[in-house]
Scaffold this motif. Structure first.
Motif, mmCIF file in Angstrom:
data_model
loop_
_atom_site.group_PDB
_atom_site.id
_atom_site.type_symbol
_atom_site.label_atom_id
_atom_site.label_comp_id
_atom_site.label_asym_id
_atom_site.label_seq_id
_atom_site.Cartn_x
_atom_site.Cartn_y
_atom_site.Cartn_z
ATOM 1 N N CYS A 177 0.814 -1.218 0.000
ATOM 2 C CA CYS A 177 0.000 0.000 0.000
ATOM 3 C C CYS A 177 0.845 1.263 0.000
ATOM 4 O O CYS A 177 0.513 2.236 -0.691
ATOM 5 C CB CYS A 177 -0.951 -0.020 1.200
ATOM 6 N N ILE A 178 1.936 1.281 0.744
ATOM 7 C CA ILE A 178 2.774 2.478 0.746
ATOM 8 C C ILE A 178 3.471 2.638 -0.601
ATOM 9 O O ILE A 178 3.670 3.762 -1.081
ATOM 10 C CB ILE A 178 3.786 2.462 1.912
ATOM 11 N N GLU A 179 3.822 1.554 -1.221
ATOM 12 C CA GLU A 179 4.456 1.643 -2.539
ATOM 13 C C GLU A 179 3.478 2.195 -3.576
ATOM 14 O O GLU A 179 3.869 3.006 -4.435
ATOM 15 C CB GLU A 179 4.987 0.276 -2.960
ATOM 16 N N LYS A 180 2.215 1.776 -3.508
ATOM 17 C CA LYS A 180 1.208 2.315 -4.427
ATOM 18 C C LYS A 180 0.991 3.809 -4.183
ATOM 19 O O LYS A 180 0.831 4.588 -5.137
ATOM 20 C CB LYS A 180 -0.106 1.550 -4.264
ATOM 21 N N GLY A 237 -4.813 10.776 7.115
ATOM 22 C CA GLY A 237 -4.800 9.345 7.388
ATOM 23 C C GLY A 237 -5.571 8.587 6.323
ATOM 24 O O GLY A 237 -6.496 9.127 5.700
ATOM 25 N N LEU A 238 -5.195 7.333 6.123
ATOM 26 C CA LEU A 238 -5.835 6.501 5.105
ATOM 27 C C LEU A 238 -6.029 5.099 5.665
ATOM 28 O O LEU A 238 -5.083 4.496 6.187
ATOM 29 C CB LEU A 238 -4.968 6.449 3.846
ATOM 30 N N HIS A 239 -7.249 4.578 5.556
ATOM 31 C CA HIS A 239 -7.553 3.204 5.940
ATOM 32 C C HIS A 239 -7.724 2.366 4.682
ATOM 33 O O HIS A 239 -8.511 2.720 3.805
ATOM 34 C CB HIS A 239 -8.837 3.140 6.773
ATOM 35 N N LEU A 240 -7.016 1.254 4.615
ATOM 36 C CA LEU A 240 -7.095 0.382 3.450
ATOM 37 C C LEU A 240 -7.428 -1.041 3.888
ATOM 38 O O LEU A 240 -6.688 -1.649 4.670
ATOM 39 C CB LEU A 240 -5.771 0.398 2.678
ATOM 40 N N LYS A 241 -8.538 -1.552 3.396
ATOM 41 C CA LYS A 241 -8.951 -2.911 3.698
ATOM 42 C C LYS A 241 -8.163 -3.870 2.812
ATOM 43 O O LYS A 241 -8.144 -3.732 1.586
ATOM 44 C CB LYS A 241 -10.451 -3.076 3.453
ATOM 45 N N MET A 242 -7.513 -4.833 3.445
ATOM 46 C CA MET A 242 -6.660 -5.788 2.740
ATOM 47 C C MET A 242 -6.990 -7.211 3.197
ATOM 48 O O MET A 242 -7.722 -7.403 4.179
ATOM 49 C CB MET A 242 -5.191 -5.461 3.026
ATOM 50 N N PRO A 243 -6.436 -8.221 2.524
ATOM 51 C CA PRO A 243 -6.679 -9.599 2.970
ATOM 52 C C PRO A 243 -6.225 -9.801 4.413
ATOM 53 O O PRO A 243 -5.174 -9.307 4.822
ATOM 54 C CB PRO A 243 -5.828 -10.430 1.997
ATOM 55 N N ASN A 252 -8.431 -2.888 -5.247
ATOM 56 C CA ASN A 252 -9.150 -1.693 -4.799
ATOM 57 C C ASN A 252 -8.305 -0.858 -3.844
ATOM 58 O O ASN A 252 -8.337 0.384 -3.878
ATOM 59 C CB ASN A 252 -10.465 -2.093 -4.122
ATOM 60 N N ALA A 253 -7.538 -1.530 -2.982
ATOM 61 C CA ALA A 253 -6.665 -0.805 -2.057
ATOM 62 C C ALA A 253 -5.600 -0.032 -2.822
ATOM 63 O O ALA A 253 -5.271 1.110 -2.466
ATOM 64 C CB ALA A 253 -6.018 -1.773 -1.073
ATOM 65 N N GLY A 254 -5.064 -0.635 -3.882
ATOM 66 C CA GLY A 254 -4.076 0.063 -4.693
ATOM 67 C C GLY A 254 -4.649 1.310 -5.343
ATOM 68 O O GLY A 254 -4.003 2.366 -5.379
ATOM 69 N N LYS A 255 -5.883 1.194 -5.836
ATOM 70 C CA LYS A 255 -6.536 2.353 -6.463
ATOM 71 C C LYS A 255 -6.816 3.440 -5.435
ATOM 72 O O LYS A 255 -6.630 4.637 -5.705
ATOM 73 C CB LYS A 255 -7.839 1.906 -7.130
ATOM 74 N N LYS A 256 -7.265 3.024 -4.248
ATOM 75 C CA LYS A 256 -7.576 4.001 -3.197
ATOM 76 C C LYS A 256 -6.308 4.705 -2.718
ATOM 77 O O LYS A 256 -6.314 5.915 -2.441
ATOM 78 C CB LYS A 256 -8.270 3.307 -2.028
ATOM 79 N N ALA A 257 -5.210 3.957 -2.621
ATOM 80 C CA ALA A 257 -3.936 4.562 -2.216
ATOM 81 C C ALA A 257 -3.472 5.585 -3.243
ATOM 82 O O ALA A 257 -2.988 6.673 -2.890
ATOM 83 C CB ALA A 257 -2.878 3.475 -2.023
ATOM 84 N N ALA A 258 -3.623 5.259 -4.521
ATOM 85 C CA ALA A 258 -3.225 6.192 -5.574
ATOM 86 C C ALA A 258 -4.094 7.452 -5.561
ATOM 87 O O ALA A 258 -3.592 8.573 -5.721
ATOM 88 C CB ALA A 258 -3.316 5.498 -6.937
#
Length: 253
Positions: free
Chosen positions: A15-18, A109-115, A137-143
């Motif tokens: 997520c941080i890389e995205k 802040g950012l919350h990302l739902k992941m596996p 979806n998490a990658g898109k939200k991070a971007a």
């Protein structure tokens, strides 16, 4: 901008890389386990910090890292990314408040739902296609968050008093002791262990050693689930009694 992260099964690193790819392709991200990271942090005014939420709280290794380098945070502008298997009211806020105590300025802040990364419990397990969709979806939200941050309107997930209450009463109040200390509950089945050493190699706490051809665990586990997701014999457990699914991120890409 400089990225720093703690990642167990790969979610928070991804997520941080995205985020950084969209915010500044030249920016780099480093694990908090890297010895040279504090020196790199001193050279940057802007930071983004990514980590997995455990029981609506910080992993013990993250909390210790923040405390050990408290002099670095003053005046830094920090964006916080929290990854999670379920809703966490203030996943990002719990770190934000801690950093603010040391003089940091929290930009968002950012919350990302992941596996889910808890490999030895059935509760949050999803079909592999659903996990792949979560990751995408998490990658898109991070971007998207990176684009908005660059425009001066960063998201504020988990920041604020109402989020604080949601996190507190959601899980943290009831499970605080799970993350207050490192745990000695990691279990290795010596009858199945082949002594390959993969668990010891990936442990961020150096909590696992191989002795006389078999892995042994100590009392400094930070519950990251790296070893459990890596073991070829599936002979390591922590919260449950057997491995249900090894949850490394690469399975879902």
């Amino acid at each position: 901008m400089l990225g720093l992260y703690f990642s167990g099964t790969g979610n928070s690193k991804y997520c941080i890389e995205k985020f950084l790819q969209e915010y500044d392709p030249k920016a780099e991200a480093f694990s908090i386990e890297e010895e040279e990271l504090p020196k790199k942090m001193e050279q940057h005014k802007e930071l983004v910090f990514s980590y997995p939420v455990q029981f609506s709280n910080l992993p013990k290794i993250v909390r210790d890292f923040v405390n050990q380098h408290q002099q670095i945070w003053r005046g830094k502008r920090i964006f916080v990314i929290a990854t999670m298997g379920l809703f966490s009211g203030d996943g990002a806020g719990i770190l934000a408040r801690m950093l603010q105590q040391y003089g940091a300025v929290i930009t968002g802040g950012l919350h990302l739902k992941m596996p889910d990364s808890i490999s030895d419990e059935k509760a949050l397990k999803r079909p592999i296609e659903e996990n792949r969709l979560l990751v995408a979806n998490a990658g898109k939200k991070a971007a998207e968050a990176a684009r908005n941050t660059r425009k001066g309107t960063p998201p504020q997930d988990g920041i604020g008093p109402f989020c604080h209450l949601a996190g507190l009463f959601g899980q943290r109040l009831y499970f605080y002791n799970r993350t207050k200390h490192y745990t000695d509950k990691l279990k290795i089945d010596s009858s199945s262990c082949i002594g390959c050493g993969q668990c010891a190699a990936v442990c961020p706490m150096k909590n696992i050693t191989v002795v006389d051809g078999s892995a042994k665990s100590g009392d400094q586990c930070t519950m990251c689930y790296r070893c459990i997701s890596r073991c070829p014999q599936q002979c390591i457990t922590l919260l449950g009694k057997r491995v249900v699914e090894q949850c490394r991120l690469e399975r879902y890409l």
